[in-house]
Structure formats: structure tokens, C-alpha cells
Scaffold this active site. Structure first.
Site, PDB file in Angstrom:
ATOM      1  N   HIS A  17       0.898  -1.169   0.136  1.00  8.70           N
ATOM      2  CA  HIS A  17       0.049  -0.066  -0.065  1.00  8.70           C
ATOM      3  C   HIS A  17       1.037   1.241   0.109  1.00  8.70           C
ATOM      4  CE1 HIS A  17      -3.034  -2.804   2.416  1.00  8.70           C
ATOM      5  NE2 HIS A  17      -3.511  -2.544   1.238  1.00  8.70           N
ATOM      6  N   SER A 128      -2.835  -7.572   3.416  1.00  7.29           N
ATOM      7  CA  SER A 128      -3.073  -7.466   4.691  1.00  7.29           C
ATOM      8  C   SER A 128      -3.541  -8.856   5.449  1.00  7.29           C
ATOM      9  CB  SER A 128      -4.217  -6.484   4.929  1.00  7.29           C
ATOM     10  OG  SER A 128      -3.843  -5.281   4.326  1.00  7.29           O
TER      11      SER A 128
END
Ligand code: PNS
Length: 160
Positions: A17, A128
Site C-alpha cells: 500500500h 493484509s
């Protein structure tokens, strides 16, 4: 002024990210990192915690704002005067879902375009969910997330 939004769950933010955020901030006058706050979607961290971890990771950038949002992404884009939605593509497997998301958003609000950035190949495997799994079993996550996030994951898992 070109305002872009990079939306996501960020539960938690990973180096994948961060790479997208850094690159998106260079092609935007202002970048809003928008954290989805959806009580129906089960997340490990609260929206505030997720924002805090993102803010820590991007503190050296001046044109980035971090905020949580609920409801429709396009409504939030309208509110922020954003004309671009940024999404990262890791592999072809991401494409179908991302296409659906981008086309739906454009059907609802045609003043916004989705721009896809290819995830740095170094992070193309990273998610994640994978990070949470490794952290839960006390594995080394230092290659995946910042020290601050690693600490927060340890705390969540009761290892502080
Ligand atoms: O990191 P994620 O979970 O892949 O991000 C998904 C996100 C937040 C971009 C998407 O779920 C979203 O935009 N949700 C807000 C609700 C919405 O606008 N839905 C309509 C578009 S399908």
C-alpha cells in the site's frame, strides 16, 4: 487541482500500500487515503487505528491526507472534489473485482475515473490478510509492514 482518492480497508497498511501511496502522491496535487469504516465488514483494527498506522507511515509527505469514510465511495469522492480513484493491481486475479468496482463507480458518478497502478513486483504477493495470518503465529513480518504496524499487530495478538 488534481485530487485523487486511494480507498481501501488497510487492515493493516502494508509496504505494498505504501508503495502505491508514494507513487499516487507524485501524480496528484493532493491524495486522500480513504479508510473504509464499515461495521458490517469484520476488521482487526478500528478505522481510527487504521488511520493512525497510515498517518505514521506517510508522515514525510505533505500532499497526503488520511481519513475514514462510510457509505458510497463516489459520494465521498464528490465531497472531497476528487476526480480520480486510485487502485493497485497486484496480479491478473485482482482484475475482475477491480473492473466491477470501477465500472460500478463510473455508472453511479461519471465525473470520476479509476486509475490503476501496478503494485511493485517486490510486493505482488502481499496482502493484509496474509500479514495478519503470519503475525498471529508470531512469524517475522518486518519485510511486510512498518515497525509501528508490527508493534500494533503484536499488541492485538496479546504479545505486548
Ligand atoms: O481494500 P479493499 O477492501 O479491497 O477496498 C474496497 C473498497 C473500500 C474500495 C470498496 O469496498 C468500496 O469502495 N466500498 C465503499 C462502498 C461502495 O462505494 N460500494 C460500491 C462500489 S462496488
Amino acid at each position: 487541482m488534481k485530487i485523487s482518492i486511494y480507498p481501501g480497508s488497510f487492515d493493516p497498511i502494508t509496504y505494498g500500500h505504501i508503495d502505491i501511496i508514494e507513487r499516487a502522491s507524485k501524480i496528484s496535487d493532493k491524495l486522500v487515503v480513504a479508510v473504509l469504516n464499515n461495521p458490517e465488514k469484520k476488521s482487526l483494527f478500528t478505522a481510527d487505528e487504521r488511520c493512525e498506522m497510515i498517518k505514521d507511515a506517510i508522515k514525510q509527505y505533505e500532499n497526503i491526507e488520511v481519513e475514514s469514510f462510510d457509505g458510497l465511495l463516489v459520494d465521498y469522492a464528490k465531497k472531497k472534489n476528487a476526480s480520480i480513484i486510485i487502485r493497485g493491481l497486484r496480479a491478473v486475479t485482482d482484475f475482475e473485482y477491480e473492473l466491477q468496482l470501477a465500472q460500478t463507480n463510473r455508472q453511479i458518478y461519471d465525473k470520476v475515473d479509476t486509475v490503476f497502478l501496478l503494485t511493485n513486483i517486490q510486493y505482488s504477493y502481499l496482502s493484509s490478510s496474509i500479514v495478519k495470518q503470519v503475525a498471529k503465529e508470531n512469524g517475522d513480518i518486518s519485510k511486510f509492514v512498518t515497525q509501528f504496524v508490527a508493534k500494533k499487530l503484536l499488541e492485538k495478538n496479546g504479545n505486548n
